[in-house]
Write an enzyme that holds these catalytic residues in place. Structure first.
Site, short mmCIF file in Angstrom:
data_model
loop_
_atom_site.label_atom_id
_atom_site.label_comp_id
_atom_site.label_asym_id
_atom_site.label_seq_id
_atom_site.Cartn_x
_atom_site.Cartn_y
_atom_site.Cartn_z
CG HIS A 13 41.65 -15.18 -13.77
ND1 HIS A 13 42.33 -15.45 -14.94
CD2 HIS A 13 40.45 -14.71 -14.15
CE1 HIS A 13 41.56 -15.16 -15.97
NE2 HIS A 13 40.41 -14.69 -15.52
P1 TYD Z 1 36.59 -16.04 -16.08
O1 TYD Z 1 37.66 -16.54 -17.00
O2 TYD Z 1 36.93 -15.96 -14.60
O3 TYD Z 1 36.06 -14.60 -16.57
P2 TYD Z 1 36.74 -13.13 -16.50
O4 TYD Z 1 38.23 -13.31 -16.54
O5 TYD Z 1 36.16 -12.41 -17.67
O6 TYD Z 1 36.29 -12.48 -15.22
O7 TYD Z 1 35.29 -16.92 -16.29
C1 TYD Z 1 34.05 -16.58 -15.69
C2 TYD Z 1 33.25 -17.86 -15.49
O8 TYD Z 1 33.00 -18.47 -16.74
C3 TYD Z 1 33.97 -18.89 -14.63
O9 TYD Z 1 33.00 -19.49 -13.76
C4 TYD Z 1 34.46 -19.92 -15.60
C5 TYD Z 1 33.48 -19.82 -16.75
N1 TYD Z 1 34.11 -20.11 -18.06
C6 TYD Z 1 33.83 -21.30 -18.71
O10 TYD Z 1 33.05 -22.14 -18.23
N2 TYD Z 1 34.44 -21.57 -19.92
C7 TYD Z 1 35.31 -20.68 -20.49
O11 TYD Z 1 35.85 -20.95 -21.61
C8 TYD Z 1 35.59 -19.45 -19.81
C9 TYD Z 1 36.53 -18.43 -20.39
C10 TYD Z 1 34.96 -19.20 -18.59
#
Ligand code: TYD
Length: 137
Positions: free
Chosen positions: A55
């Site tokens: 993302h």
């Molecule tokens: P994401 O940022 O997509 O993780 P990564 O980049 O490590 O793969 O987040 C994973 C999941 O966690 C997504 O469903 C959103 C949730 N999330 C929160 O609820 N609060 C937060 O502060 C973060 C960073 C993620």
């Protein structure tokens, strides 16, 4: 690697240094950051070599540390620029500006710490790569 970054529109490594000794252990301090911290989160127990991320963010800026283990980052800017970073030292942070597509892979024991410029807002995410490629800032 820099102590500070000259161009905040590009990613880069910041060495925060450390105080201490191999005999007693170390402290690293994050201060004088390029943004106000609104959120801190950490990611852990990611299975070895599984790909996370996939993302970009519309506004969020981050400084990310591998507090333990090794984390490999692939970054791509909206201008097509590409970067690879291997985080493996707790005193080194990776600054990621807004609008960089990222993927990352953790070693089995890695712990990621993120200092973030914004609170969590799902609408700040661009999760479709095709949408990112067509994004015009
Ligand atoms: P994401 O940022 O997509 O993780 P990564 O980049 O490590 O793969 O987040 C994973 C999941 O966690 C997504 O469903 C959103 C949730 N999330 C929160 O609820 N609060 C937060 O502060 C973060 C960073 C993620």
């Amino acid at each position: 690697m820099n102590d500070t970054l000259n161009d905040l529109s590009k990613p880069g490594l910041i060495n925060f240094g450390k105080v201490g000794s191999s005999a007693l252990g170390y402290i690293t301090v994050a201060e004088k950051l390029p943004f106000e911290i609104k959120r801190v989160y950490w990611t852990y127990y990611a299975p070895h070599e599984v790909m996370r991320g996939n993302h970009a963010h519309k506004e969020l800026r981050q400084i990310i540390f591998a507090l333990g283990g090794v984390i490999n980052f692939e970054l791509e800017g909206v201008d097509g620029s590409k970067y690879h970073y291997m985080l493996e030292s707790p005193e080194v942070g990776l600054y990621i500006p807004k609008l960089y597509w990222r993927t990352m892979k953790f070693s089995h024991n890695a712990v990621l710490l993120c200092l973030a410029s914004e609170e969590y807002v799902e609408d700040d995410y661009i999760r479709e790569y095709s949408e990112f490629l067509n994004w015009r800032p």
